[in-house]
Design a protein around this motif. Sequence first.
Motif, PDB file in Angstrom:
ATOM      1  N   MET A  99     -21.103  13.267 -39.729  1.00  0.00           N
ATOM      2  CA  MET A  99     -19.938  13.140 -38.929  1.00  0.00           C
ATOM      3  C   MET A  99     -19.552  14.544 -38.464  1.00  0.00           C
ATOM      4  O   MET A  99     -19.565  15.487 -39.218  1.00  0.00           O
ATOM      5  CB  MET A  99     -18.860  12.546 -39.820  1.00  0.00           C
ATOM      6  CG  MET A  99     -17.832  11.853 -39.048  1.00  0.00           C
ATOM      7  SD  MET A  99     -16.430  11.310 -39.966  1.00  0.00           S
ATOM      8  CE  MET A  99     -16.817   9.938 -40.852  1.00  0.00           C
ATOM      9  N   THR A 100     -19.161  14.618 -37.216  1.00  0.00           N
ATOM     10  CA  THR A 100     -18.822  15.906 -36.647  1.00  0.00           C
ATOM     11  C   THR A 100     -17.380  16.247 -37.006  1.00  0.00           C
ATOM     12  O   THR A 100     -16.587  15.385 -37.388  1.00  0.00           O
ATOM     13  CB  THR A 100     -18.989  15.910 -35.114  1.00  0.00           C
ATOM     14  OG1 THR A 100     -18.066  15.005 -34.571  1.00  0.00           O
ATOM     15  CG2 THR A 100     -20.398  15.587 -34.714  1.00  0.00           C
ATOM     16  N   ILE A 101     -17.070  17.472 -36.784  1.00  0.00           N
ATOM     17  CA  ILE A 101     -15.707  17.956 -37.102  1.00  0.00           C
ATOM     18  C   ILE A 101     -14.681  17.268 -36.213  1.00  0.00           C
ATOM     19  O   ILE A 101     -13.615  16.885 -36.682  1.00  0.00           O
ATOM     20  CB  ILE A 101     -15.650  19.481 -36.957  1.00  0.00           C
ATOM     21  CG1 ILE A 101     -16.505  20.115 -38.025  1.00  0.00           C
ATOM     22  CG2 ILE A 101     -14.227  19.989 -37.027  1.00  0.00           C
ATOM     23  CD1 ILE A 101     -16.521  21.620 -37.999  1.00  0.00           C
ATOM     24  N   THR A 102     -14.969  17.060 -34.967  1.00  0.00           N
ATOM     25  CA  THR A 102     -14.000  16.405 -34.080  1.00  0.00           C
ATOM     26  C   THR A 102     -13.767  14.968 -34.491  1.00  0.00           C
ATOM     27  O   THR A 102     -12.646  14.465 -34.409  1.00  0.00           O
ATOM     28  CB  THR A 102     -14.498  16.449 -32.612  1.00  0.00           C
ATOM     29  OG1 THR A 102     -15.834  16.045 -32.532  1.00  0.00           O
ATOM     30  CG2 THR A 102     -14.293  17.796 -32.013  1.00  0.00           C
ATOM     31  N   THR A 103     -14.771  14.328 -34.957  1.00  0.00           N
ATOM     32  CA  THR A 103     -14.619  12.949 -35.412  1.00  0.00           C
ATOM     33  C   THR A 103     -13.757  12.911 -36.665  1.00  0.00           C
ATOM     34  O   THR A 103     -12.866  12.061 -36.797  1.00  0.00           O
ATOM     35  CB  THR A 103     -16.003  12.313 -35.699  1.00  0.00           C
ATOM     36  OG1 THR A 103     -16.862  12.516 -34.590  1.00  0.00           O
ATOM     37  CG2 THR A 103     -15.880  10.849 -35.990  1.00  0.00           C
TER      38      THR A 103
END
Length: 140
Positions: free
Chosen positions: A1-5
């Motif tokens: 999972m990305t940081i923005t998510t």
Amino acid sequence: MTITTQAKKITESKPFYALTGAGDFAVEKARAYASTVQDKAETVARELPEKAKGYASTVQDKAETVARELPEKAKGYAADAAPRVTRLYDDLASRGRKVVSRVSGEAALELTEVSETAEPAIAAKSTTKRTGRARATARS
């Protein structure tokens, strides 16, 4: 999972909204309190000169009253104290007279005893000196 998510997931959660709401509530109350304190400070600042004049006038009146009454009160205190001081002075003088009488009587008695015991010894020394001189003159 990305940081923005992950950030989007956190910012859309109920605990995040509750925390944000609590912070906003605290800021609102702090601003209201600050405004109330500022209003009271301004009111006090406006009323202060008049209150200070009133307090100064009251203190001055009391000081003048005390200054007017002071000589009479001082005379009263002195009149009340004079008999006590005189009685104390007389008591101390009487006590002192007794001490001096007792000590001088004891001193006179001691002086008599010392002189009586010292006289024979002095007489014996002077006799010895005379006989010693007489012997020395007889030998020469």
